[in-house]
Every structure is written in C-alpha cells, then in structure tokens.
Write a protein that holds these residues in place. Structure first.
Motif, PDB file in Angstrom:
ATOM      1  N   ALA A  74       0.842  -1.206   0.000  1.00  0.00           N
ATOM      2  CA  ALA A  74       0.000   0.000   0.000  1.00  0.00           C
ATOM      3  C   ALA A  74       0.871   1.247   0.000  1.00  0.00           C
ATOM      4  CB  ALA A  74      -0.895  -0.004   1.233  1.00  0.00           C
ATOM      5  N   TRP A  75       0.332   2.345  -0.522  1.00  0.00           N
ATOM      6  CA  TRP A  75       1.049   3.620  -0.526  1.00  0.00           C
ATOM      7  C   TRP A  75       1.165   4.134   0.900  1.00  0.00           C
ATOM      8  CZ3 TRP A  75       3.706   5.450  -4.472  1.00  0.00           C
ATOM      9  CH2 TRP A  75       3.359   5.088  -5.761  1.00  0.00           C
ATOM     10  N   SER A  76       2.273   4.779   1.173  1.00  0.00           N
ATOM     11  CA  SER A  76       2.453   5.433   2.477  1.00  0.00           C
ATOM     12  C   SER A  76       1.577   6.681   2.521  1.00  0.00           C
ATOM     13  CB  SER A  76       3.918   5.833   2.664  1.00  0.00           C
ATOM     14  OG  SER A  76       4.253   6.885   1.753  1.00  0.00           O
ATOM     15  N   GLY A  85       3.896  23.421  -2.048  1.00  0.00           N
ATOM     16  CA  GLY A  85       2.588  22.875  -2.419  1.00  0.00           C
ATOM     17  C   GLY A  85       2.698  21.543  -3.126  1.00  0.00           C
ATOM     18  N   THR A  86       3.739  20.775  -2.819  1.00  0.00           N
ATOM     19  CA  THR A  86       3.934  19.470  -3.458  1.00  0.00           C
ATOM     20  C   THR A  86       3.872  18.382  -2.403  1.00  0.00           C
ATOM     21  OG1 THR A  86       6.328  19.589  -3.200  1.00  0.00           O
ATOM     22  CG2 THR A  86       5.402  20.426  -5.274  1.00  0.00           C
ATOM     23  N   GLY A  87       3.684  17.147  -2.847  1.00  0.00           N
ATOM     24  CA  GLY A  87       3.651  16.015  -1.931  1.00  0.00           C
ATOM     25  C   GLY A  87       4.205  14.768  -2.574  1.00  0.00           C
ATOM     26  N   THR A  88       4.806  13.917  -1.750  1.00  0.00           N
ATOM     27  CA  THR A  88       5.323  12.632  -2.236  1.00  0.00           C
ATOM     28  C   THR A  88       4.877  11.527  -1.288  1.00  0.00           C
ATOM     29  OG1 THR A  88       7.392  12.940  -1.033  1.00  0.00           O
ATOM     30  CG2 THR A  88       7.375  13.612  -3.352  1.00  0.00           C
ATOM     31  N   ARG A  89       4.809  10.324  -1.840  1.00  0.00           N
ATOM     32  CA  ARG A  89       4.502   9.126  -1.081  1.00  0.00           C
ATOM     33  C   ARG A  89       5.281   7.981  -1.696  1.00  0.00           C
ATOM     34  NH1 ARG A  89      -1.727   7.987  -2.996  1.00  0.00           N
ATOM     35  NH2 ARG A  89      -1.309   7.938  -5.225  1.00  0.00           N
ATOM     36  N   TYR A  90       5.304   6.826  -1.049  1.00  0.00           N
ATOM     37  CA  TYR A  90       6.046   5.687  -1.582  1.00  0.00           C
ATOM     38  C   TYR A  90       5.333   4.378  -1.242  1.00  0.00           C
ATOM     39  CZ  TYR A  90       7.668   4.798   3.155  1.00  0.00           C
ATOM     40  OH  TYR A  90       7.704   4.522   4.499  1.00  0.00           O
ATOM     41  N   ARG A  91       5.772   3.329  -1.932  1.00  0.00           N
ATOM     42  CA  ARG A  91       5.321   1.971  -1.623  1.00  0.00           C
ATOM     43  C   ARG A  91       6.485   1.027  -1.879  1.00  0.00           C
ATOM     44  NH1 ARG A  91       1.086   0.444  -6.484  1.00  0.00           N
ATOM     45  NH2 ARG A  91       2.470   0.878  -8.237  1.00  0.00           N
ATOM     46  N   THR A  92       6.439  -0.156  -1.287  1.00  0.00           N
ATOM     47  CA  THR A  92       7.561  -1.096  -1.400  1.00  0.00           C
ATOM     48  C   THR A  92       7.074  -2.477  -1.833  1.00  0.00           C
ATOM     49  OG1 THR A  92       7.407  -1.698   0.934  1.00  0.00           O
ATOM     50  CG2 THR A  92       8.917   0.103   0.373  1.00  0.00           C
ATOM     51  N   ARG A  93       8.034  -3.273  -2.255  1.00  0.00           N
ATOM     52  CA  ARG A  93       7.802  -4.675  -2.597  1.00  0.00           C
ATOM     53  C   ARG A  93       9.052  -5.451  -2.195  1.00  0.00           C
ATOM     54  NH1 ARG A  93       8.360  -4.596  -9.236  1.00  0.00           N
ATOM     55  NH2 ARG A  93      10.388  -3.551  -9.301  1.00  0.00           N
ATOM     56  N   SER A  94       8.969  -6.762  -2.169  1.00  0.00           N
ATOM     57  CA  SER A  94      10.125  -7.569  -1.774  1.00  0.00           C
ATOM     58  C   SER A  94      10.398  -8.640  -2.825  1.00  0.00           C
ATOM     59  CB  SER A  94       9.893  -8.214  -0.410  1.00  0.00           C
ATOM     60  OG  SER A  94       8.796  -9.101  -0.472  1.00  0.00           O
ATOM     61  N   CYS A  95      11.637  -9.087  -2.852  1.00  0.00           N
ATOM     62  CA  CYS A  95      12.055 -10.135  -3.789  1.00  0.00           C
ATOM     63  C   CYS A  95      11.803 -11.481  -3.114  1.00  0.00           C
ATOM     64  CB  CYS A  95      13.537  -9.951  -4.144  1.00  0.00           C
ATOM     65  SG  CYS A  95      14.108 -11.072  -5.442  1.00  0.00           S
ATOM     66  N   SER A  96      10.527 -11.871  -3.077  1.00  0.00           N
ATOM     67  CA  SER A  96      10.157 -13.069  -2.315  1.00  0.00           C
ATOM     68  C   SER A  96       9.114 -13.936  -3.018  1.00  0.00           C
ATOM     69  CB  SER A  96       9.612 -12.635  -0.947  1.00  0.00           C
ATOM     70  OG  SER A  96       8.476 -11.809  -1.109  1.00  0.00           O
ATOM     71  N   ASN A  97       8.908 -13.736  -4.304  1.00  0.00           N
ATOM     72  CA  ASN A  97       7.857 -14.472  -4.993  1.00  0.00           C
ATOM     73  C   ASN A  97       8.347 -15.099  -6.284  1.00  0.00           C
ATOM     74  OD1 ASN A  97       5.295 -15.471  -5.453  1.00  0.00           O
ATOM     75  ND2 ASN A  97       4.585 -13.609  -6.437  1.00  0.00           N
ATOM     76  N   SER A 111      13.114  -1.855  -5.097  1.00  0.00           N
ATOM     77  CA  SER A 111      12.101  -2.348  -4.169  1.00  0.00           C
ATOM     78  C   SER A 111      11.232  -1.209  -3.625  1.00  0.00           C
ATOM     79  CB  SER A 111      12.775  -3.075  -3.003  1.00  0.00           C
ATOM     80  OG  SER A 111      13.600  -2.188  -2.284  1.00  0.00           O
ATOM     81  N   ARG A 112      11.513   0.030  -4.033  1.00  0.00           N
ATOM     82  CA  ARG A 112      10.734   1.184  -3.561  1.00  0.00           C
ATOM     83  C   ARG A 112      10.336   2.036  -4.754  1.00  0.00           C
ATOM     84  NH1 ARG A 112      11.524   5.116   1.469  1.00  0.00           N
ATOM     85  NH2 ARG A 112      10.620   7.000   0.612  1.00  0.00           N
ATOM     86  N   GLU A 113       9.092   2.472  -4.759  1.00  0.00           N
ATOM     87  CA  GLU A 113       8.585   3.344  -5.816  1.00  0.00           C
ATOM     88  C   GLU A 113       8.033   4.608  -5.164  1.00  0.00           C
ATOM     89  OE1 GLU A 113       5.762   2.798  -9.670  1.00  0.00           O
ATOM     90  OE2 GLU A 113       4.896   2.102  -7.789  1.00  0.00           O
ATOM     91  N   ASN A 114       8.447   5.766  -5.668  1.00  0.00           N
ATOM     92  CA  ASN A 114       7.952   7.048  -5.176  1.00  0.00           C
ATOM     93  C   ASN A 114       6.840   7.536  -6.090  1.00  0.00           C
ATOM     94  OD1 ASN A 114       9.818   7.224  -3.041  1.00  0.00           O
ATOM     95  ND2 ASN A 114      11.389   7.926  -4.454  1.00  0.00           N
ATOM     96  N   GLY A 115       5.864   8.208  -5.524  1.00  0.00           N
ATOM     97  CA  GLY A 115       4.752   8.724  -6.310  1.00  0.00           C
ATOM     98  C   GLY A 115       4.389  10.137  -5.888  1.00  0.00           C
ATOM     99  N   ASP A 116       3.713  10.830  -6.762  1.00  0.00           N
ATOM    100  CA  ASP A 116       3.289  12.200  -6.506  1.00  0.00           C
ATOM    101  C   ASP A 116       1.904  12.188  -5.857  1.00  0.00           C
ATOM    102  OD1 ASP A 116       3.598  15.175  -7.022  1.00  0.00           O
ATOM    103  OD2 ASP A 116       1.685  14.767  -8.027  1.00  0.00           O
TER     104      ASP A 116
END
Length: 172
Positions: A74-76, A85-97, A111-116
């Motif tokens: 899920a997104w942070s 007036g800007t914002g960032t958030r992130y989400r992660t995944r793991s090398c486990s599948n 393993s981390r993706e940043n988003g606006d």
C-alpha cells in the motif's frame, strides 16, 4: 593396550570387531569404555542405514531459482511540502515471490517506488492586501464641527489559504 581382535563383515565394508577382553598396560591412556565408544562410532559410520540418514539430512541438490517480485504494498501517507505545495509518497515490494535460492539471480529493479500526491497537499499562502478603494463622501458632524472620509482595502490579494496568515493590518 593389547586388544584381541576378530575380523567380521558388516554392511558393505569389512571392519575389525573388538573382543570383549581388553588388557590395559600401565602406559595406556584409554579406558575400556573409550575403546568401546570408538568401536560404536566405527560401526555406525560404516552402516548403510547411517549413511542413508546422513544423506536425508543434507540439503537437497537443486537448480537455480531466480527471484521474483511480490506485489506492491500500500502507498504510504502523503508527505507535504507546504512551501512548494507538493507532496510525495512511496510503496515497497520484496524479492520473495519466489525468493532466490540455489544460486539463482535476485530481482532486478528497485524495491521502492515514489509517487506524486501533490493533489492532496496545499501551498501555504499568506494573505495580501488589495489596493485601497476610492474615498467615500465626507461625513460631517455639525455638533462637533468635525468630518471624516473613509476608504477600505481587503485581505484578498491573494486570499490566505492552507493555514496562511491574513494580510498585515487585516482584522482577525
């Protein structure tokens, strides 16, 4: 130590079996129990059943399993910069599948993706005063012999937003 021995055949290998009688000399450091323990270890080390048990305990041989990414989490929460007036958030995944194993390659990419998330943020804007309005007509007080004219300005150039303060001198 003087040990009576007898040849015997056990499993796949021929071993020497120690006799029941062990004659110890004064220079002997090993006791009869130590010799019997050594005999037990020799017998167990050469038995087929012992070898099978040891083989089962070893890790199975396998081919390389290359790693695969899990689904994104899920997104942070959004971290806002109210000055810009800007914002960032992130989400992660793991090398486990699956996880890489047996010499397989790890996952490529991050393993981390940043988003606006700027749409969730606001820029702090402090209010500014507009230009003065035109002077109003003279209001005269005949009893006191005084008069006055008024003009106004507003805190709307720009209007305060996102927690910004009102313009200087504006009413609270």
């Amino acid at each position: 130590a003087v040990v009576s021995t007898q040849s015997g055949h056990y499993g796949r290998g021929t071993i020497l079996l120690f006799a029941k009688y062990v004659t110890l000399t004064s220079s002997t450091k090993m006791s009869r129990n130590c010799i019997l323990l050594l005999l037990l270890l020799v017998v167990l080390g050469t038995s087929d059943a012992w070898r099978r048990r040891r083989r089962r305990r070893r890790a199975p041989s396998c081919g390389p399993v290359h790693g695969g990414w899990s689904t994104w989490g899920a997104w942070s929460g959004c971290t806002c910069n109210h000055v810009l007036g800007t914002g960032t958030r992130y989400r992660t995944r793991s090398c486990s599948n699956p996880a890489p194993s047996c010499g397989g390659a790890g996952c490529s990419g991050g393993s981390r993706e940043n988003g606006d998330c700027s749409s969730l943020c606001c820029k702090i804007t402090h209010g500014g005063l507009s230009n003065w309005s035109s002077w109003g007509s003279c209001q005269f007080n005949h009893n006191l012999g005084t008069g006055y004219k008024t003009r106004t300005r507003q805190c709307n150039d720009p209007s305060p937003s996102c927690g910004g303060e009102g313009g200087p001198g504006s009413p609270e």
